[in-house]
Design a protein around this motif. Structure first.
Motif, PDB file in Angstrom:
ATOM      1  N   VAL A 165      31.739  36.246  37.580  1.00 29.87           N
ATOM      2  CA  VAL A 165      32.027  34.903  37.559  1.00 29.87           C
ATOM      3  C   VAL A 165      33.672  35.101  37.639  1.00 29.87           C
ATOM      4  CG1 VAL A 165      32.092  32.655  36.310  1.00 29.87           C
ATOM      5  CG2 VAL A 165      30.151  34.372  36.102  1.00 29.87           C
ATOM      6  N   SER A 166      34.268  35.894  37.016  1.00 31.43           N
ATOM      7  CA  SER A 166      35.940  36.168  37.277  1.00 31.43           C
ATOM      8  C   SER A 166      36.421  35.881  38.814  1.00 31.43           C
ATOM      9  CB  SER A 166      36.413  36.665  36.280  1.00 31.43           C
ATOM     10  OG  SER A 166      35.662  37.071  34.800  1.00 31.43           O
ATOM     11  N   ARG A 167      35.542  36.842  39.373  1.00 25.65           N
ATOM     12  CA  ARG A 167      36.187  36.757  40.228  1.00 25.65           C
ATOM     13  C   ARG A 167      35.600  35.791  41.412  1.00 25.65           C
ATOM     14  NH1 ARG A 167      38.360  39.105  44.081  1.00 25.65           N
ATOM     15  NH2 ARG A 167      37.487  39.647  46.724  1.00 25.65           N
ATOM     16  N   ALA A 168      34.256  34.948  40.469  1.00 26.39           N
ATOM     17  CA  ALA A 168      34.145  33.594  41.887  1.00 26.39           C
ATOM     18  C   ALA A 168      35.491  32.932  41.709  1.00 26.39           C
ATOM     19  CB  ALA A 168      32.669  33.276  41.211  1.00 26.39           C
ATOM     20  N   VAL A 169      35.269  32.712  40.479  1.00 27.55           N
ATOM     21  CA  VAL A 169      36.951  32.051  40.000  1.00 27.55           C
ATOM     22  C   VAL A 169      38.080  31.984  40.475  1.00 27.55           C
ATOM     23  CG1 VAL A 169      37.945  30.559  38.113  1.00 27.55           C
ATOM     24  CG2 VAL A 169      35.961  30.776  37.704  1.00 27.55           C
ATOM     25  N   VAL A 170      38.002  33.376  41.037  1.00 33.04           N
ATOM     26  CA  VAL A 170      39.766  33.601  42.096  1.00 33.04           C
ATOM     27  C   VAL A 170      39.309  33.065  42.972  1.00 33.04           C
ATOM     28  CG1 VAL A 170      41.228  36.124  42.150  1.00 33.04           C
ATOM     29  CG2 VAL A 170      40.144  35.341  39.454  1.00 33.04           C
ATOM     30  N   LYS A 197      46.461  39.555  42.036  1.00 32.76           N
ATOM     31  CA  LYS A 197      47.314  39.943  40.606  1.00 32.76           C
ATOM     32  C   LYS A 197      45.859  40.509  39.892  1.00 32.76           C
ATOM     33  CE  LYS A 197      48.245  34.852  40.917  1.00 32.76           C
ATOM     34  NZ  LYS A 197      48.029  33.202  40.417  1.00 32.76           N
ATOM     35  N   VAL A 198      47.240  41.459  39.348  1.00 29.69           N
ATOM     36  CA  VAL A 198      46.740  42.743  37.941  1.00 29.69           C
ATOM     37  C   VAL A 198      46.067  41.796  37.063  1.00 29.69           C
ATOM     38  CG1 VAL A 198      48.824  42.719  36.466  1.00 29.69           C
ATOM     39  CG2 VAL A 198      46.952  44.369  36.991  1.00 29.69           C
ATOM     40  N   ASN A 199      46.318  40.843  36.842  1.00 25.80           N
ATOM     41  CA  ASN A 199      45.199  39.951  35.527  1.00 25.80           C
ATOM     42  C   ASN A 199      43.895  39.284  35.490  1.00 25.80           C
ATOM     43  OD1 ASN A 199      46.903  40.300  33.768  1.00 25.80           O
ATOM     44  ND2 ASN A 199      47.485  38.556  33.927  1.00 25.80           N
ATOM     45  N   ASP A 200      43.544  39.461  37.309  1.00 25.78           N
ATOM     46  CA  ASP A 200      42.349  38.797  37.399  1.00 25.78           C
ATOM     47  C   ASP A 200      41.299  40.081  37.682  1.00 25.78           C
ATOM     48  OD1 ASP A 200      43.477  36.508  37.987  1.00 25.78           O
ATOM     49  OD2 ASP A 200      43.932  36.425  40.019  1.00 25.78           O
ATOM     50  N   VAL A 201      42.120  41.093  38.980  1.00 25.88           N
ATOM     51  CA  VAL A 201      41.551  42.167  38.946  1.00 25.88           C
ATOM     52  C   VAL A 201      40.581  43.178  36.909  1.00 25.88           C
ATOM     53  CG1 VAL A 201      41.043  44.796  38.965  1.00 25.88           C
ATOM     54  CG2 VAL A 201      42.507  42.609  40.294  1.00 25.88           C
ATOM     55  N   LEU A 202      42.147  42.988  35.874  1.00 23.40           N
ATOM     56  CA  LEU A 202      41.370  43.379  34.525  1.00 23.40           C
ATOM     57  C   LEU A 202      40.529  42.379  33.788  1.00 23.40           C
ATOM     58  CD1 LEU A 202      44.942  43.785  33.062  1.00 23.40           C
ATOM     59  CD2 LEU A 202      43.659  45.651  34.113  1.00 23.40           C
ATOM     60  N   ARG A 203      40.330  40.798  34.507  1.00 25.76           N
ATOM     61  CA  ARG A 203      39.496  40.103  33.814  1.00 25.76           C
ATOM     62  C   ARG A 203      38.713  40.643  34.612  1.00 25.76           C
ATOM     63  NH1 ARG A 203      42.417  36.763  34.383  1.00 25.76           N
ATOM     64  NH2 ARG A 203      43.220  35.798  32.373  1.00 25.76           N
ATOM     65  N   ILE A 204      38.547  40.601  35.497  1.00 23.68           N
ATOM     66  CA  ILE A 204      36.796  40.932  36.569  1.00 23.68           C
ATOM     67  C   ILE A 204      36.403  42.423  35.320  1.00 23.68           C
ATOM     68  CG2 ILE A 204      35.809  42.037  38.532  1.00 23.68           C
ATOM     69  CD1 ILE A 204      38.213  40.226  40.390  1.00 23.68           C
ATOM     70  N   ILE A 205      37.289  43.359  35.727  1.00 22.78           N
ATOM     71  CA  ILE A 205      36.559  44.561  34.516  1.00 22.78           C
ATOM     72  C   ILE A 205      36.134  44.074  33.393  1.00 22.78           C
ATOM     73  CG2 ILE A 205      37.135  46.983  34.139  1.00 22.78           C
ATOM     74  CD1 ILE A 205      38.921  46.748  36.393  1.00 22.78           C
ATOM     75  N   VAL A 206      36.756  43.320  32.559  1.00 27.15           N
ATOM     76  CA  VAL A 206      36.178  42.635  31.329  1.00 27.15           C
ATOM     77  C   VAL A 206      34.900  42.353  31.422  1.00 27.15           C
ATOM     78  CG1 VAL A 206      36.590  42.054  28.819  1.00 27.15           C
ATOM     79  CG2 VAL A 206      38.588  43.399  29.960  1.00 27.15           C
ATOM     80  N   GLU A 207      34.677  41.705  32.184  1.00 25.54           N
ATOM     81  CA  GLU A 207      33.578  41.125  32.149  1.00 25.54           C
ATOM     82  C   GLU A 207      32.160  41.632  32.708  1.00 25.54           C
ATOM     83  OE1 GLU A 207      31.336  37.383  34.982  1.00 25.54           O
ATOM     84  OE2 GLU A 207      34.111  37.218  34.814  1.00 25.54           O
ATOM     85  N   THR A 208      32.691  42.308  33.978  1.00 23.71           N
ATOM     86  CA  THR A 208      31.216  43.088  34.123  1.00 23.71           C
ATOM     87  C   THR A 208      30.914  44.569  33.153  1.00 23.71           C
ATOM     88  OG1 THR A 208      32.672  44.106  36.267  1.00 23.71           O
ATOM     89  CG2 THR A 208      31.225  45.048  35.781  1.00 23.71           C
ATOM     90  N   ILE A 209      31.615  45.000  32.374  1.00 23.20           N
ATOM     91  CA  ILE A 209      31.720  45.612  31.119  1.00 23.20           C
ATOM     92  C   ILE A 209      30.776  44.987  29.911  1.00 23.20           C
ATOM     93  CG2 ILE A 209      32.030  46.623  28.928  1.00 23.20           C
ATOM     94  CD1 ILE A 209      34.695  47.938  31.187  1.00 23.20           C
ATOM     95  N   TYR A 210      31.000  43.817  29.771  1.00 22.63           N
ATOM     96  CA  TYR A 210      30.921  42.720  29.057  1.00 22.63           C
ATOM     97  C   TYR A 210      29.475  42.175  29.867  1.00 22.63           C
ATOM     98  CZ  TYR A 210      29.906  38.468  26.416  1.00 22.63           C
ATOM     99  OH  TYR A 210      29.036  37.194  25.956  1.00 22.63           O
TER     100      TYR A 210
END
Length: 807
Positions: free
Chosen positions: A353-358, A659-672
């Motif tokens: 979902v994070s990447r969808a928003v990005v 943006k590094v924050n967007d990539v990190l958010r995608i990673i954290v969401e995937t793990i979640y």
């Protein structure tokens, strides 16, 4: 039992608690009965006694008809006692045991004087801190009286009790449980808990496990039980939820404001003096809709997403967290964003979902989420086929509008056009869902009287579909731009729009009028109707009849694909049959014509074949989303599928501008999502203070929990420093295991209640840069296979790469 306390003669015991006993007594000096509460603490504390006596003196100065006054205070053999006015009757807890749940009017009638009393105390600088039913007396006349301000505190600044708990756990505010701070807002929360109990007849957070009760209050939003939807309307539920907001900033600003909200609920202005017939009718229809069990849930969900996207502080994490609360919704949204239309915009598969928003933007994801939620609520109804038709028709309007506006428009413009056009006829969709009999009557009136649909709706419902849709959109908090685009255009030729807002309204009207032509026109009328639309909009849209037909054909392909994505058998809908007519592959009527299916139609889902671009390895994810059984083997396969898709998602992001924050958010969401963790938190090193600080995360209260993750990187022999210093991943199966319990730092035990967690450090050249933390509530719940661990480490390494590239 002593015969006296001070000069007071004891008559009998009235009740007792863990640290107190209440007696009925006689004051021989003033010849009157009084209530005496003795306070006994396990350890003598002269400083605490002095504080309580000072507070008792303050409370004794309060004068309000709904406050039981304190006459005096003293001590007897080392125990403090407070002398109150004796109020014959019973306390509210006893009252509720006999009466059960109360009607909203009666519950509010009891709450109003209680809130007046609390407001009066707050004005004097006094906080109650232990508001609960047993501290509210109902006198013989039925009047509620608040008592026991004996543990109140001054409202100057914020009180802090350190590690000591004061009050009753089941009625404590979240901020007091987690931070030991209390304020006027804490009393508002407790008042909300009392109101909940009046309305439902039981405590909001039941249970005898004190620690579990406090964890629930601190970590979870309090919500009404499903059966309450039959007796409580949406407005009252929202009123209650505002009082029970975990963030004090989101509660009523004061007890007086909560009292005013209750007053407004009982006597709303729109009902006592409606501004016009239209508003009165909308209120009437809203009340009917609230009796439908799913309207409050739908309204609350749509409203929440609209509030987030309308906020000046728009947050990808907020939107993602809202969607991720519903696993089924998450999977359906990801299915939709990977459909033919959105895949081109995303530059590859989107698996978070994070990447969808990005990639698509907040507005687009809001549109998709609300579309999916609407569809979920439209299914499994007696008039399901008609509802699916309306749903597809709304989406066809959006697709047509996007196709018409695609030349020279930016992505953001196209999404605005799509959203406005899709919701242009929201009123008709909601009418079909909530008032199916009236909707059928509207169609009958149109045929019998040969009048417009809007005129028939006005006759049957008392207002047009347009007014109904706008009224509900305003109730749901849709942006003003979208609401304005729902107004129909006047008859005749359309003038060139003067503003961007006018253009949105014009395109929304055009696409929906074209939809009406597609759905309602017989084959022999097609050309005439298309020419009429070209003439009406010809001055502002550069489309001739042939280009309009090509636009319609392209839109049919997208809607057909959408139907497959949403598991709709398009052939069984009226729109699907009309699409076949417009394609010239069938004629209306006759079983033989309906039985014929071309190869093209079969490939596009028109023959009842369900299209799905879900990869085979994600089949287990689908079974979870749909509530089906999933074996441990399938669960592991599902986890691996999500992790691999997330890795691909990150790879797509890393090769483009990111943006590094967007990539990190995608990673954290995937793990979640992959492992079903309760929460996943990303921590970043702060170089100036040499501390590790929580930045963001996913899961219940992730933002609040992240703020609690703050520890120095100066080495101490605990689990977190071991992981960061050595660059090793650590899984703790049980934080209470005697072998490692001394290695769990105190700050962590105060921050979360999780009994199992895993830590993935992010290091560059041996220096800790960040940390990914994930947990589950019960010991032993985290099990990671060798393949999963490999994929999790790949995600961690991608996070390191993203940080390296950004430096």
């Amino acid at each position: 039992m002593n015969k006296r306390i001070g000069r007071f003669e004891i008559i009998r015991e009235l009740g007792r608690g863990a640290q107190s006993v209440v007696y009925l007594a006689r004051d021989p000096h003033l010849q009157r009965q009084v209530a005496i509460k003795t306070l006994h603490f396990s350890r003598p504390d002269p400083q605490q006694d002095r504080r309580l006596l000072e507070e008792a003196r303050l409370v004794s100065q309060l004068r309000h008809p709904s406050i039981v006054p304190i006459f005096e205070a003293g001590d007897e053999q080392g125990d403090l006692y407070l002398v109150f006015q004796y109020v014959p009757g019973k306390n509210l807890a006893e009252y509720l045991q006999q009466s059960g749940a109360l009607t909203p009017a009666k519950a509010i009638g009891i709450m109003q004087p209680i809130l007046e009393a609390i407001s009066h105390a707050h004005a004097a600088g006094i906080i109650h801190r232990d508001l609960k039913p047993s501290n509210i007396l109902i006198d013989d006349d039925g009047v509620p009286r608040v008592m026991d301000f004996g543990i109140a505190t001054r409202a100057e600044g914020v009180s802090n009790d350190g590690g000591q708990l004061v009050g009753t756990p089941a009625y404590m505010a979240p901020e007091y449980i987690s931070q030991r701070t209390s304020s006027e807002s804490s009393d508002v929360f407790s008042a909300g808990l009392v109101l909940y109990e009046l309305l439902i007849g039981q405590r909001a957070v039941p249970g005898s496990d004190i620690q579990q009760v406090m964890r629930t209050i601190a970590d979870e939003d309090i919500r009404l039980p499903p059966e309450a939807s039959h007796t409580l309307d949406e407005k009252l539920a929202h009123l209650l939820y505002q009082a029970l907001a975990r963030d004090p900033q989101n509660r009523y600003a004061s007890a007086a404001q909560m009292r005013q909200a209750l007053d407004d609920y009982l006597q709303p202005e729109s009902l006592t003096a409606p501004a016009d017939a239209r508003q009165s009718t909308i209120e009437f229809l809203l009340r009917r809709m609230r009796h439908k069990s799913d309207f409050p849930a739908l309204s609350e969900s749509v409203g929440a997403i609209n509030r987030i996207t309308a906020s000046e502080n728009q947050s990808i994490a907020d939107v993602s967290n809202t969607i991720l609360k519903d696993f089924s919704l998450t999977n359906k949204i990801l299915r939709m964003v990977n459909s033919v239309h959105y895949r081109q915009a995303g530059g590859g598969t989107i698996s978070t979902v994070s990447r969808a928003v990005v990639v698509l933007g907040l507005d687009a994801v809001r549109s998709i989420a609300i579309t999916v939620m609407l569809f979920e609520h439209l299914q499994n109804k007696d008039n399901a086929n008609q509802l699916k038709d309306e749903f597809l028709r709304a989406n066809l309007a959006g697709v047509l509008a996007r196709e018409i506006s695609s030349k020279g428009a930016t992505r953001g413009d196209l999404e605005q056009v799509f959203i406005c056009s899709m919701f242009h006829n929201l009123g008709r969709l909601l009418s079909q869902y909530y008032f199916p009999e009236e909707s059928a009557e509207i169609r009958r009136v149109v045929l019998q009287k040969e009048c417009s649909e809007e005129a028939a709706a006005l006759q049957v419902l008392g207002l047009s579909f347009e007014d109904l849709g706008i009224g509900i959109a305003e109730t749901w908090g849709f942006p003003k731009l979208l609401v304005n685009s729902m107004h129909k255009l006047p008859a005749g030729s359309i003038r060139r729009p003067a503003t961007a807002e006018d253009r949105l309204r014009m395109v929304a009207s055009l696409s929906n009028e074209l939809c009406t032509v597609i759905v309602d026109s017989a084959p022999e009328q097609q050309q005439k109707e298309l020419q009429r639309i070209v003439t009406r909009f010809g001055d502002v849209i550069q489309l001739d009849e042939q280009e309009l037909r090509r636009t319609v054909a392209r839109s049919f392909e997208q809607v057909t694909q959408l139907a497959g994505t949403m598991h709709i058998n398009l052939q069984q809908t009226r729109l699907g049959k009309q699409i076949r007519v417009w394609r010239g592959t069938a004629t209306v009527g006759g079983p033989a014509s309906e039985a014929r299916t071309t190869k093209d139609e079969a490939e596009n889902g028109l023959a009842g074949t369900v299209l799905s671009d879900i990869a085979p390895e994600a089949a287990a994810c689908e079974r979870i989303a749909e509530g089906g059984y999933i074996s441990p083997v399938d669960a592991e396969a599902a986890s691996e599928a999500i992790l691999m898709a997330g890795i691909q998602d990150v790879s797509n992001a890393l090769v483009s501008e990111f943006k590094v924050n967007d990539v990190l958010r995608i990673i954290v969401e995937t793990i979640y999502r992959a492992k079903g963790f309760k929460r996943v938190i990303l921590c970043i090193r702060d170089g100036r203070s040499n501390t590790m600080l929580g930045r963001f995360g996913f899961g219940p209260d992730a933002a609040e929990i992240a703020r609690r993750f703050k520890f120095s990187l100066v080495f101490t022999p605990d689990i977190f420093h071991a992981a960061l210093t050595n660059g090793v991943d650590i899984l703790i199966s049980d934080t209470n295991d005697p072998k490692i319990t001394t290695r769990i730092p105190l700050w962590f035990r105060k921050a979360v209640t999780a009994q199992t967690f895993v830590v993935f450090p992010l290091c560059i050249k041996g220096s800790p840069l960040a940390m990914i933390y994930a947990d589950r509530e019960q010991a032993g719940e985290i099990v990671i296979s060798e393949k999963e661990l490999s994929l999790l480490r790949t995600l961690r390494n991608q996070a390191v790469l993203a940080v390296k590239q950004s430096i």
